[in-house]
Each structure stands twice: as structure tokens, then as C-alpha cells.
Design a protein around this motif. Structure first.
Motif, mmCIF file in Angstrom:
data_model
loop_
_atom_site.group_PDB
_atom_site.id
_atom_site.type_symbol
_atom_site.label_atom_id
_atom_site.label_comp_id
_atom_site.label_asym_id
_atom_site.label_seq_id
_atom_site.Cartn_x
_atom_site.Cartn_y
_atom_site.Cartn_z
ATOM 1 N N LEU A 112 0.829 -1.209 0.000
ATOM 2 C CA LEU A 112 0.000 0.000 0.000
ATOM 3 C C LEU A 112 0.864 1.259 0.000
ATOM 4 C CD1 LEU A 112 -2.749 -1.065 2.578
ATOM 5 C CD2 LEU A 112 -2.933 -1.012 0.081
ATOM 6 N N VAL A 113 1.945 1.234 0.764
ATOM 7 C CA VAL A 113 2.855 2.389 0.795
ATOM 8 C C VAL A 113 3.511 2.584 -0.568
ATOM 9 C CG1 VAL A 113 5.017 3.245 1.760
ATOM 10 C CG2 VAL A 113 3.276 2.293 3.279
ATOM 11 N N LYS A 114 3.962 1.490 -1.172
ATOM 12 C CA LYS A 114 4.585 1.591 -2.498
ATOM 13 C C LYS A 114 3.596 2.146 -3.523
ATOM 14 C CE LYS A 114 8.092 -2.045 -2.029
ATOM 15 N NZ LYS A 114 8.517 -3.399 -2.470
ATOM 16 N N ASN A 115 2.337 1.730 -3.423
ATOM 17 C CA ASN A 115 1.320 2.251 -4.335
ATOM 18 C C ASN A 115 1.156 3.758 -4.181
ATOM 19 O OD1 ASN A 115 0.817 -0.284 -5.341
ATOM 20 N ND2 ASN A 115 -1.084 -0.599 -4.218
ATOM 21 N N SER A 116 1.196 4.231 -2.943
ATOM 22 C CA SER A 116 1.071 5.673 -2.711
ATOM 23 C C SER A 116 2.255 6.428 -3.302
ATOM 24 C CB SER A 116 0.962 5.967 -1.212
ATOM 25 O OG SER A 116 -0.336 5.700 -0.747
ATOM 26 N N ARG A 117 3.447 5.896 -3.095
ATOM 27 C CA ARG A 117 4.633 6.580 -3.646
ATOM 28 C C ARG A 117 4.597 6.567 -5.172
ATOM 29 N NH1 ARG A 117 7.442 8.530 0.163
ATOM 30 N NH2 ARG A 117 7.652 7.530 2.207
ATOM 31 N N THR A 118 4.128 5.469 -5.755
ATOM 32 C CA THR A 118 3.974 5.405 -7.211
ATOM 33 C C THR A 118 2.989 6.459 -7.686
ATOM 34 O OG1 THR A 118 4.486 3.044 -7.291
ATOM 35 C CG2 THR A 118 3.249 3.944 -9.135
ATOM 36 N N SER A 119 1.895 6.622 -6.968
ATOM 37 C CA SER A 119 0.871 7.600 -7.338
ATOM 38 C C SER A 119 1.379 9.028 -7.174
ATOM 39 C CB SER A 119 -0.389 7.382 -6.484
ATOM 40 O OG SER A 119 -0.935 6.098 -6.702
ATOM 41 N N VAL A 120 2.139 9.271 -6.107
ATOM 42 C CA VAL A 120 2.740 10.602 -5.917
ATOM 43 C C VAL A 120 3.666 10.920 -7.082
ATOM 44 C CG1 VAL A 120 4.350 11.951 -4.519
ATOM 45 C CG2 VAL A 120 2.538 10.642 -3.401
ATOM 46 N N ASP A 121 4.537 9.970 -7.425
ATOM 47 C CA ASP A 121 5.495 10.181 -8.518
ATOM 48 C C ASP A 121 4.798 10.385 -9.856
ATOM 49 O OD1 ASP A 121 7.550 9.909 -6.715
ATOM 50 O OD2 ASP A 121 7.973 7.809 -7.198
ATOM 51 N N ALA A 122 3.616 9.786 -10.006
ATOM 52 C CA ALA A 122 2.864 9.909 -11.267
ATOM 53 C C ALA A 122 2.067 11.210 -11.341
ATOM 54 C CB ALA A 122 1.921 8.724 -11.425
ATOM 55 N N GLY A 123 2.111 12.012 -10.280
ATOM 56 C CA GLY A 123 1.415 13.303 -10.296
ATOM 57 C C GLY A 123 -0.058 13.229 -9.968
ATOM 58 N N VAL A 124 -0.500 12.095 -9.392
ATOM 59 C CA VAL A 124 -1.921 11.919 -9.081
ATOM 60 C C VAL A 124 -2.431 13.006 -8.137
ATOM 61 C CG1 VAL A 124 -3.554 10.414 -7.854
ATOM 62 C CG2 VAL A 124 -1.957 9.446 -9.523
ATOM 63 N N TYR A 125 -1.561 13.480 -7.241
ATOM 64 C CA TYR A 125 -1.995 14.423 -6.205
ATOM 65 C C TYR A 125 -1.667 15.879 -6.531
ATOM 66 C CZ TYR A 125 -2.439 9.999 -3.811
ATOM 67 O OH TYR A 125 -2.788 8.708 -3.486
ATOM 68 N N GLU A 126 -1.323 16.151 -7.766
ATOM 69 C CA GLU A 126 -1.082 17.536 -8.188
ATOM 70 C C GLU A 126 -2.426 18.156 -8.548
ATOM 71 O OE1 GLU A 126 1.820 17.436 -11.305
ATOM 72 O OE2 GLU A 126 3.360 16.508 -10.027
ATOM 73 N N ILE A 127 -3.021 18.809 -7.573
ATOM 74 C CA ILE A 127 -4.383 19.326 -7.714
ATOM 75 C C ILE A 127 -4.356 20.833 -7.883
ATOM 76 C CG2 ILE A 127 -6.688 19.375 -6.697
ATOM 77 C CD1 ILE A 127 -5.578 16.552 -7.171
ATOM 78 N N ARG A 128 -5.025 21.336 -8.908
ATOM 79 C CA ARG A 128 -5.139 22.781 -9.112
ATOM 80 C C ARG A 128 -6.452 23.287 -8.514
ATOM 81 N NH1 ARG A 128 -3.107 23.826 -15.352
ATOM 82 N NH2 ARG A 128 -0.977 22.994 -15.077
#
Length: 250
Positions: free
Chosen positions: A5-21
Motif C-alpha cells: 500500500l505504501v509503495k502504491n502511494s509513492r507510485t501515485s505521488v510520482d505519477a502526479g496523481v496528487y497535483e491538484i489545481r
């Protein structure tokens, strides 16, 4: 599983999933009513243990049904991997309801805290074992970051030792997860055992494995001030009716 689960979160962070405008309005808090516990219902399309729970469902329609049923707050999954959630789902629900909302994710990075603020989350989930296991560092800083951004914290624990450590933080709510995140096994007795004979500084939310009004009555008797219910509602045919039934036991 926790490491995955932690690795999935880091993958999502790196993919820009949480870059919210943009920025939505947060700052709501759960309204605690005299003599009644709170029901937090979860918009949860899938999970690591169950797979798809409600494939293709509309998060806004689900949220509206939960609010009509009387939910005191909503939790929405924003983790895309295994949970099939997304910040977009959260944003859509945020625009459609005016109840407190929790951003439910495996938070390991400041970008996720910033996303919680931008999405208008009123609370965010932090998991004690993520920090105790060294998967993320300095939980107190994460809690402070959230507070500085107007986002409260629901801090999740699974053991008595974690519970004691959680009570020494500035977390706004403590959640007891009846699911072991390593084995995914569920035992409602976890809440009962941890709360037995203890005075608590924070309001305690019992999470996972709650399927009925009888479960809620049992856990309320144990001392829980609220309940977070996902699959027990999402897996049924009548979401609004199930929420009403559970509210009656709160």
C-alpha cells in the motif's frame, strides 16, 4: 500488504496523481450529538481484500444516497491502485454535498496533504503503523501540516500500543481499525479489547468489518464514539436504507 500500500502511494505521488489545481472550501467538522455516536460512510468502489465492490458506480449518486440516509460525514478513497479511487472522485463528491469529508488514502508524502487542502477535505487519514514501520517519517509534522492547511487528522491504529502512542499526538480523532493491514483479517473484538478500561483523550472511531446495526450497538457499548463503514454499506442494494438502519443504532 502494508508495504504494498505504501509503495502504491509513492507510485501515485510520482505519477502526479496528487497535483491538484484550484481550491475547494474545507474546514467542516463532525457535529457530535448528545447521546448519539457518529456514522461516517465510505464511498469505496473496491478494496485490496474484496476487489471490486461496486464497479462502474457513480460516486456522486452514492454520496447523495448516504447523505439522504443521514450520514454524519463521508470518507472518499483517493488511492487509485487497488482501491480504484481518485482525487477526481473526491472533488466531484465535494461539490455535491455539504457534510464533512475525509480524504482516505495511505498518506506518506506532503503532496498528499497539499492535495487534501486543495480538494476541500475536512479530515485526512494517517496510519500509525506507516510511521512506526519507518515507511514515512515524523507523523507530528504531518498532523501539523494538515492543521496549518485547515485539515484535521483521523489517526488510525490497530493495537493497544499504537493506541497509546496515538493519544500522545495532536490528532483530532483516533480510529481503531478492526482489520489487520498485514493479514487483512478482521475482528470487531479489536475495538473492544483496546478500549476496555481505558480513558480516552480523543473521540474514537471504530473502522472496518461493521456490517449491521447490531455491530454498531456492540461497538458503541465498548466505547466507540463513531463508526466508519464502507463495504458493509457499499455492498448492499439499498445504500440509503442501510445507512438509515445503522443510524438508528448510533
Amino acid at each position: 500488504m502494508l508495504e504494498t500500500l505504501v509503495k502504491n502511494s509513492r507510485t501515485s505521488v510520482d505519477a502526479g496523481v496528487y497535483e491538484i489545481r484550484g481550491a475547494a472550501r474545507g474546514g467542516r467538522s463532525i457535529k457530535w450529538k448528545e447521546g448519539r455516536a457518529a456514522l461516517i460512510t465510505e464511498v469505496k468502489l473496491a478494496s485490496p481484500s474484496a476487489g471490486w465492490i461496486r464497479e462502474g458506480a457513480d460516486p456522486e449518486e452514492i454520496a447523495a444516497s448516504m447523505v439522504r440516509g443521514g450520514a454524519d460525514a463521508l470518507s472518499v478513497l483517493t488511492q487509485p491502485l487497488l482501491f480504484h479511487g481518485s482525487p477526481e472522485y473526491f472533488a466531484r463528491v465535494r461539490r455535491s454535498v455539504d457534510v464533512p469529508m475525509i480524504m482516505k488514502d495511505i498518506i506518506v508524502d506532503e503532496a498528499q496533504v497539499a492535495a487534501a487542502e486543495a480538494l476541500g477535505a475536512d479530515y485526512m487519514l494517517l496510519i500509525q503503523s506507516v510511521f512506526d514501520g519507518g515507511y514515512a517519517h515524523n507523523m507530528d509534522e504531518f498532523i501539523e501540516m494538515g492543521h496549518n492547511r485547515g485539515v484535521r487528522t483521523l489517526l488510525e491504529v490497530h493495537t493497544a500500543a499504537e493506541f497509546e502512542r496515538a493519544q500522545n499526538t495532536e490528532a483530532d480523532l483516533i480510529g481503531i481499525n478492526n482489520r489487520n493491514l498485514d493479514t487483512l483479517e478482521i475482528d470487531l473484538g479489536t475495538t473492544e479489547e483496546i478500549l476496555a478500561g481505558r480513558n480516552t483523550r480523543s473521540r474514537v472511531i471504530s473502522e472496518s468489518g461493521i456490517k449491521s446495526a447490531a455491530d454498531i450497538a456492540r461497538l458503541k457499548k465498548a466505547g466507540a464514539a463513531g463508526f466508519l463503514v464502507g463495504s458493509g454499506i457499499m455492498g448492499g442494494r439499498d445504500i440509503e436504507g442501510t445507512v438509515r438502519e445503522m443510524i438508528s443504532a448510533c
